[in-house]
Design a protein around this motif. Structure first.
Motif: not given
Length: 234
Positions: A161, A181, A203
């Motif tokens: 991340k 990510t 995401d």
């Protein structure tokens, strides 16, 4: 900061317009325009070998450069370069004035270290890169050459991340509303090469849900340098 120091020795172009640009190219220069800040746009000539050398660094549009004119220096960030469609030679350059402490938005490549030690890869997993570059807000004088992500301790199914990446001082990701990510360690049988797109889509879901309640927070985000539009090329 970038290891590549880009400098351009420039001249002010006496003639503007198409005729002036053609004359500059005949003399071995690359015509350009310098704009931004409180000053008016200026037509300039750059030395072609210096422009080609800057392009070869691979960071021409993602780092600052220094213009030198009669001993005076001006920090700039390239905003665009046109290449000749046939010869692939630099044809025109746009440069934007900045100050070293001015916050600007740039894309910085991500490098991954620890591949040989990564237990997930040793077990047959693969590194799937979701984002090869990350946009950050950073002072113009402190743009890093790259960001580094350590995967030496990751297992199959683990993610990298943005919170796992150490950013330079005074830098922050442009996407600030989620821990997005950058890469994943995918297993041999389960996850496929389509995972990067799926991870990016995942995401985006929390971001869409959070958009309305976080509208006020967006207004308080760090100011970004918004380069003025280049002066029309003549």
């Amino acid at each position: 900061m970038s290891k590549h120091k880009i400098e351009f020795n420039v001249e002010v172009r006496p003639r503007t317009g198409t005729g002036g640009a053609r004359e500059a190219r005949r003399q071995g220069f690359v015509p350009g325009v310098l704009y931004g800040g409180d000053l008016a746009p200026v037509a300039i000539n750059l030395r072609k070998p210096e422009v080609k050398k800057a392009i070869e660094t691979g960071q021409f549009l993602n780092t600052t450069a220094t213009l030198i004119h009669k001993g005076e220096k001006q920090l700039v960030i390239p905003q665009g370069i046109q290449m000749h469609p046939v010869t692939d030679q630099p044809w025109h350059v746009d440069l934007f004035r900045v100050e070293k402490d001015q916050i600007i938005k740039v894309e910085v490549p991500v490098h991954f270290k620890g591949l040989e030690a990564c237990p997930g890869i040793k077990k047959g997993g693969t590194l799937n890169v979701v984002r090869h570059t990350v946009e950050i807000n950073v002072p113009a004088g402190h743009i890093p050459e790259h960001l580094e992500a350590d995967i030496s301790a990751l297992e199959v199914g683990d993610n990298v991340k943005i919170s796992n990446v150490k950013l330079p001082k005074d830098a922050s990701p442009v996407i600030g509303d989620r821990d997005f990510t950058i890469a994943t360690i995918a297993g041999r049988g389960g996850k496929t090469e389509e995972e990067p797109a799926a991870a990016a889509a995942a995401d985006a879901v929390p971001a869409a849900k959070a958009a309305a309640p976080k509208a006020g927070a967006a207004a308080a985000a760090p100011a970004k340098a918004a380069p003025a539009k280049p002066a029309p090329k003549k």
